[in-house]
Design a protein around this motif. Structure first.
Motif, PDB file in Angstrom:
ATOM      1  N   ASN A 197       0.831  -1.207   0.000  1.00 27.95           N
ATOM      2  CA  ASN A 197       0.000   0.000   0.000  1.00 27.95           C
ATOM      3  C   ASN A 197       0.865   1.256   0.000  1.00 27.95           C
ATOM      4  N   SER A 198       1.937   1.266   0.784  1.00 35.09           N
ATOM      5  CA  SER A 198       2.797   2.454   0.831  1.00 35.09           C
ATOM      6  C   SER A 198       3.511   2.689  -0.493  1.00 35.09           C
ATOM      7  N   VAL A 199       3.773   1.623  -1.236  1.00 37.20           N
ATOM      8  CA  VAL A 199       4.423   1.762  -2.541  1.00 37.20           C
ATOM      9  C   VAL A 199       3.427   2.210  -3.609  1.00 37.20           C
ATOM     10  N   THR A 200       2.221   1.640  -3.581  1.00 32.22           N
ATOM     11  CA  THR A 200       1.256   1.932  -4.645  1.00 32.22           C
ATOM     12  C   THR A 200       0.411   3.183  -4.407  1.00 32.22           C
ATOM     13  N   ALA A 201       0.252   3.612  -3.163  1.00 35.32           N
ATOM     14  CA  ALA A 201      -0.612   4.769  -2.860  1.00 35.32           C
ATOM     15  C   ALA A 201      -0.206   6.024  -3.636  1.00 35.32           C
ATOM     16  N   PRO A 202       1.078   6.401  -3.673  1.00 38.33           N
ATOM     17  CA  PRO A 202       1.438   7.607  -4.439  1.00 38.33           C
ATOM     18  C   PRO A 202       1.184   7.449  -5.942  1.00 38.33           C
ATOM     19  N   ILE A 203       1.364   6.254  -6.457  1.00 38.36           N
ATOM     20  CA  ILE A 203       1.132   6.000  -7.882  1.00 38.36           C
ATOM     21  C   ILE A 203      -0.355   6.137  -8.190  1.00 38.36           C
ATOM     22  N   ILE A 204      -1.193   5.568  -7.335  1.00 36.87           N
ATOM     23  CA  ILE A 204      -2.635   5.650  -7.518  1.00 36.87           C
ATOM     24  C   ILE A 204      -3.098   7.098  -7.401  1.00 36.87           C
ATOM     25  N   LYS A 205      -2.575   7.818  -6.412  1.00 36.42           N
ATOM     26  CA  LYS A 205      -2.966   9.222  -6.229  1.00 36.42           C
ATOM     27  C   LYS A 205      -2.584  10.058  -7.450  1.00 36.42           C
ATOM     28  N   ALA A 206      -1.381   9.839  -7.979  1.00 41.25           N
ATOM     29  CA  ALA A 206      -0.943  10.589  -9.170  1.00 41.25           C
ATOM     30  C   ALA A 206      -1.842  10.280 -10.366  1.00 41.25           C
ATOM     31  N   ALA A 207      -2.225   9.024 -10.527  1.00 42.47           N
ATOM     32  CA  ALA A 207      -3.111   8.641 -11.632  1.00 42.47           C
ATOM     33  C   ALA A 207      -4.489   9.278 -11.465  1.00 42.47           C
ATOM     34  N   GLU A 208      -5.004   9.308 -10.235  1.00 40.77           N
ATOM     35  CA  GLU A 208      -6.299   9.940  -9.982  1.00 40.77           C
ATOM     36  C   GLU A 208      -6.236  11.437 -10.261  1.00 40.77           C
ATOM     37  N   GLU A 209      -5.155  12.090  -9.857  1.00 38.44           N
ATOM     38  CA  GLU A 209      -5.002  13.531 -10.105  1.00 38.44           C
ATOM     39  C   GLU A 209      -4.902  13.823 -11.597  1.00 38.44           C
ATOM     40  N   LYS A 210      -4.199  12.962 -12.324  1.00 38.55           N
ATOM     41  CA  LYS A 210      -4.083  13.138 -13.767  1.00 38.55           C
ATOM     42  C   LYS A 210      -5.443  12.975 -14.443  1.00 38.55           C
ATOM     43  N   ALA A 211      -6.193  11.951 -14.027  1.00 35.54           N
ATOM     44  CA  ALA A 211      -7.530  11.720 -14.594  1.00 35.54           C
ATOM     45  C   ALA A 211      -8.459  12.886 -14.278  1.00 35.54           C
ATOM     46  N   ALA A 212      -8.371  13.433 -13.058  1.00 35.35           N
ATOM     47  CA  ALA A 212      -9.209  14.573 -12.683  1.00 35.35           C
ATOM     48  C   ALA A 212      -8.844  15.804 -13.508  1.00 35.35           C
ATOM     49  N   ALA A 213      -7.550  16.024 -13.734  1.00 35.74           N
ATOM     50  CA  ALA A 213      -7.112  17.169 -14.543  1.00 35.74           C
ATOM     51  C   ALA A 213      -7.596  17.023 -15.988  1.00 35.74           C
ATOM     52  N   GLU A 214      -7.536  15.826 -16.523  1.00 38.39           N
ATOM     53  CA  GLU A 214      -8.026  15.584 -17.884  1.00 38.39           C
ATOM     54  C   GLU A 214      -9.534  15.797 -17.967  1.00 38.39           C
ATOM     55  N   ALA A 215     -10.263  15.362 -16.936  1.00 33.99           N
ATOM     56  CA  ALA A 215     -11.718  15.547 -16.924  1.00 33.99           C
ATOM     57  C   ALA A 215     -12.061  17.034 -16.846  1.00 33.99           C
ATOM     58  N   ARG A 216     -11.314  17.805 -16.038  1.00 33.74           N
ATOM     59  CA  ARG A 216     -11.567  19.249 -15.964  1.00 33.74           C
ATOM     60  C   ARG A 216     -11.337  19.903 -17.319  1.00 33.74           C
ATOM     61  N   ALA A 217     -10.253  19.518 -17.982  1.00 36.42           N
ATOM     62  CA  ALA A 217      -9.952  20.082 -19.306  1.00 36.42           C
ATOM     63  C   ALA A 217     -11.007  19.681 -20.332  1.00 36.42           C
ATOM     64  N   GLU A 218     -11.589  18.508 -20.167  1.00 38.94           N
ATOM     65  CA  GLU A 218     -12.607  18.033 -21.112  1.00 38.94           C
ATOM     66  C   GLU A 218     -13.916  18.805 -20.972  1.00 38.94           C
ATOM     67  N   VAL A 219     -14.328  19.098 -19.735  1.00 37.58           N
ATOM     68  CA  VAL A 219     -15.627  19.750 -19.548  1.00 37.58           C
ATOM     69  C   VAL A 219     -15.570  21.275 -19.661  1.00 37.58           C
ATOM     70  N   LEU A 220     -14.356  21.835 -19.675  1.00 42.57           N
ATOM     71  CA  LEU A 220     -14.186  23.279 -19.874  1.00 42.57           C
ATOM     72  C   LEU A 220     -12.961  23.472 -20.770  1.00 42.57           C
ATOM     73  N   SER A 221     -13.166  23.250 -22.060  1.00 40.68           N
ATOM     74  CA  SER A 221     -12.063  23.136 -23.017  1.00 40.68           C
ATOM     75  C   SER A 221     -11.263  24.415 -23.232  1.00 40.68           C
ATOM     76  N   LYS A 222     -11.853  25.581 -23.014  1.00 39.22           N
ATOM     77  CA  LYS A 222     -11.138  26.846 -23.253  1.00 39.22           C
ATOM     78  C   LYS A 222     -10.216  27.234 -22.095  1.00 39.22           C
ATOM     79  N   ALA A 223     -10.289  26.511 -20.989  1.00 44.52           N
ATOM     80  CA  ALA A 223      -9.456  26.823 -19.828  1.00 44.52           C
ATOM     81  C   ALA A 223      -8.010  26.437 -20.080  1.00 44.52           C
ATOM     82  N   ASP A 224      -7.092  27.272 -19.595  1.00 45.08           N
ATOM     83  CA  ASP A 224      -5.674  26.961 -19.752  1.00 45.08           C
ATOM     84  C   ASP A 224      -5.157  26.128 -18.581  1.00 45.08           C
TER      85      ASP A 224
END
Length: 174
Positions: free
Chosen positions: A27-54
């Motif tokens: 868990n200690s090894v995978t938690a940061p990897i999972i968190k980074a993947a979740e943050e990346k997915a959230a950032a991509e979703a934000r960019a998808e629903v508001l495409s003109k945002a920088d």
């Protein structure tokens, strides 16, 4: 007689301790990897629903409406993105909604849900969610519910209405 009972207990306790330690390490090894993947997915979703945002900035707004978890402001003024959680028929539905600076929805999207397959799950599909594009706080109630899935579609609409309430709050806090 006591040795016959104590030895198996000691072996089982040792196995449990070793397995627990291994799980904690993994868990200690995978938690940061999972968190980074979740943050990346959230950032991509934000960019998808508001495409003109920088880029986006998390806003610290108190007393947000019930369904609104987080609000992100586009740094270039393109609008806001709302992270939403609402109780549907099958459990929590996690949604994201991008509202442009003119007060209309660019896009909404279901991030996760546990709605009934073929019924409530249709709220995550394009025919339903695309009805919200271009809507504002005054005409969002014109969106048609899904026949047989009124609890899910009503919950989705409630979350979007809460996003508009939060939009009114954040646009005043500029």
């Amino acid at each position: 007689m006591k040795k016959d009972v104590i030895k198996p207990i000691a072996v089982l306790v040792s196995i449990c301790l070793i397995v627990t330690a291994l799980l904690a390490y993994i868990n200690s090894v995978t938690a940061p990897i999972i968190k980074a993947a979740e943050e990346k997915a959230a950032a991509e979703a934000r960019a998808e629903v508001l495409s003109k945002a920088d880029s986006f900035e998390l806003m610290d707004i108190k007393n947000l409406p019930e369904c609104v978890d987080e609000v992100y402001k586009a740094k270039n003024g393109a609008g806001y993105v709302f992270m939403l959680t609402v109780k549907g028929y099958g459990g929590d539905m996690k949604l994201i909604c991008g509202i442009k600076s003119d007060g209309t929805i660019e896009q909404s999207k279901t991030l996760s849900h546990s709605e009934t397959s073929g019924l409530g799950s249709k709220t995550a599909e394009d025919p339903y969610r695309k009805q919200y594009s271009g809507k504002n706080g005054k005409n969002v109630d014109e969106v048609d519910a899904i026949s047989g899935a009124t609890i899910s579609s009503t919950a989705y609409k409630k979350a979007i209405n809460d996003a508009f309430k939060a939009y009114e709050m954040v646009k005043e806090a500029r």
